[in-house]
Design a protein around this motif. Structure first.
Motif, short mmCIF file in Angstrom:
data_model
loop_
_atom_site.label_atom_id
_atom_site.label_comp_id
_atom_site.label_asym_id
_atom_site.label_seq_id
_atom_site.Cartn_x
_atom_site.Cartn_y
_atom_site.Cartn_z
N VAL A 297 -9.88 49.19 24.00
CA VAL A 297 -10.33 49.81 22.76
C VAL A 297 -9.49 51.04 22.45
CG1 VAL A 297 -12.22 51.10 21.66
CG2 VAL A 297 -12.72 48.96 22.86
N PHE A 298 -9.28 51.89 23.44
CA PHE A 298 -8.47 53.10 23.21
C PHE A 298 -7.00 52.75 22.98
CE2 PHE A 298 -12.12 55.31 25.13
CZ PHE A 298 -12.22 56.39 24.25
N PHE A 299 -6.52 51.71 23.63
CA PHE A 299 -5.13 51.30 23.44
C PHE A 299 -4.89 50.84 22.01
CE2 PHE A 299 -2.04 47.74 23.46
CZ PHE A 299 -0.89 48.46 23.80
N TYR A 300 -5.77 49.98 21.50
CA TYR A 300 -5.60 49.51 20.13
C TYR A 300 -5.91 50.60 19.11
CZ TYR A 300 -4.87 44.87 22.01
OH TYR A 300 -4.35 43.81 22.70
N ALA A 301 -6.79 51.52 19.47
CA ALA A 301 -7.03 52.67 18.58
C ALA A 301 -5.78 53.51 18.49
CB ALA A 301 -8.20 53.50 19.12
N SER A 302 -5.05 53.65 19.60
CA SER A 302 -3.79 54.40 19.59
C SER A 302 -2.78 53.77 18.65
CB SER A 302 -3.22 54.46 21.01
OG SER A 302 -2.01 55.19 21.05
N ILE A 303 -2.78 52.43 18.59
CA ILE A 303 -1.89 51.72 17.66
C ILE A 303 -2.33 51.96 16.21
CG2 ILE A 303 -1.14 49.44 16.87
CD1 ILE A 303 -1.28 48.52 19.78
N LYS A 304 -3.64 51.87 15.97
CA LYS A 304 -4.15 52.02 14.61
C LYS A 304 -3.93 53.44 14.07
CE LYS A 304 -6.05 47.82 14.75
NZ LYS A 304 -5.57 46.68 13.94
N TYR A 305 -4.12 54.45 14.94
CA TYR A 305 -4.01 55.84 14.50
C TYR A 305 -2.62 56.44 14.76
CZ TYR A 305 -9.06 55.71 13.86
OH TYR A 305 -10.32 55.39 13.43
N GLY A 306 -1.79 55.69 15.46
CA GLY A 306 -0.41 56.11 15.68
C GLY A 306 0.50 54.98 15.24
N ASN A 307 1.15 54.35 16.20
CA ASN A 307 1.88 53.12 15.94
C ASN A 307 2.11 52.39 17.26
OD1 ASN A 307 4.24 54.25 17.19
ND2 ASN A 307 4.82 55.18 15.24
N VAL A 308 2.73 51.23 17.21
CA VAL A 308 2.91 50.42 18.41
C VAL A 308 3.74 51.15 19.45
CG1 VAL A 308 3.86 48.26 19.30
CG2 VAL A 308 2.71 48.28 17.08
N SER A 309 4.82 51.78 19.03
CA SER A 309 5.72 52.44 19.96
C SER A 309 5.04 53.59 20.69
CB SER A 309 6.95 52.97 19.21
OG SER A 309 7.62 51.91 18.55
N ILE A 310 4.30 54.41 19.97
CA ILE A 310 3.60 55.54 20.58
C ILE A 310 2.58 55.04 21.61
CG2 ILE A 310 1.89 57.35 20.13
CD1 ILE A 310 4.68 58.22 19.41
#
Length: 309
Positions: A90-103
């Protein structure tokens, strides 16, 4: 010559474990891209992933008769570990949604730091200073990214939380795999993660409401890829490798996941156009850590072989 052949055969299981591990890492590298392609929010994305994966595992392992009967106590404990793994995703995909894939993928590399501290603490052994050093190098890489660009600070924060949970659950699972086969552990982990996340989802959706709970056709197809290829197949390779390798080695090897994922993100989403020099400096430090760790492991294995001659 016979002695050399014996040494080679003795090392073959280790080589097989490394091969299985890196196949899992290659497949896992695609998960970041899927997190961007699937339009569901992070909670629903993980919920559907766990649903499809757990059903698939039960059908597959029941048909092949690879499931063990285990005590209720073990089921509850593995289910709890499943919830930790669900939080990681959940936190990993949230990081993608609120940041981007690379981050999100670069932050994932900090798993090695958390592993170098958590594994000795949980197993009550001394901290390996070399592993701690490699972990700290990855932390330095994240600091360089954050220091030069605070645009993605929320994405980085979410990615670091994901890394903590991502380091924790393999360590706990390895303790269970000493007595229970990986098929049973994996099935109950996914099922436990699905059930526990289902209990949390009403509160989650109240805090983060969505227009529709059902995935679109394209989302559903990508979810099948995520569940079957990047979960069922990749997890079996990963957990098989975990039998022979330390959780730290598994987690640090997953530092290769950003390599594949970032290259895909650059190609598909042109993310290289929105990242600054800090990202590349930090990523260079993290990738250098992986290379140094590989040489360190080879040297360590060579020393073991010589000692056994």
């Amino acid at each position: 010559m016979l002695q050399s052949k014996f040494i080679y055969l003795a090392c073959s299981p280790m080589k097989k474990s490394f091969l299985e591990l890196h196949i899992a890492v290659l497949l896992a590298g695609f998960t970041g891209v899927l997190g961007r392609l699937i339009t569901l929010n992070e909670g629903l994305l993980v919920w559907y992933r766990l649903l499809i994966t757990s059903v698939t595992l039960w059908v597959l392992f029941y048909a092949t008769r690879k499931l063990q009967r285990i005590p209720v106590k073990d089921i509850l404990q593995i289910s709890g570990i499943g919830f930790i793994s669900a939080l990681h995703w959940v936190f990993f995909y949230a990081s993608i949604k609120y940041g981007n894939v690379s981050i999100a993928l670069v932050c994932f590399s900090v798993i090695s730091f958390f592993s170098s501290v958590l594994e000795p603490a949980i197993n009550r052994v001394r901290i390996n200073r070399v592993e701690l050093l490699f972990g700290l190098m990855n932390v330095l890489g994240i600091w360089l990214i954050f220091h030069f660009d605070t645009t993605y600070k929320l994405g980085i924060a979410l990615g670091l939380i994901a890394a903590f949970f991502g380091a924790l659950f393999p360590i706990l699972l390895k303790l269970k795999m000493t007595r229970i086969n990986m098929q049973t552990v994996l099935s109950w982990q996914m099922t436990g993660g699905f059930i526990t996340l289902s209990l949390v989802m009403p509160f989650y959706l109240k805090a983060f409401p969505v227009e529709s709970l059902a995935p679109s056709l394209s989302d559903f197809l990508w979810l099948l890829v995520l569940a079957w290829v990047c979960s069922v197949i990749a997890f079996q390779f990963s957990m098989s490798a975990l039998k022979k390798l330390s959780a730290f080695t598994v987690n640090l090897s997953y530092s290769m996941e950003p390599v594949y994922g970032i290259l895909m993100a650059f190609f598909l989403f042109k993310e290289n156009q929105v990242l600054n020099k800090g990202f590349y400096m930090g990523t260079a430090v993290i990738f250098s850590t992986l290379i140094l760790h590989t040489f360190w492991l080879r040297r360590k294995l060579r020393s073991v072989r010589i000692a056994n001659v």
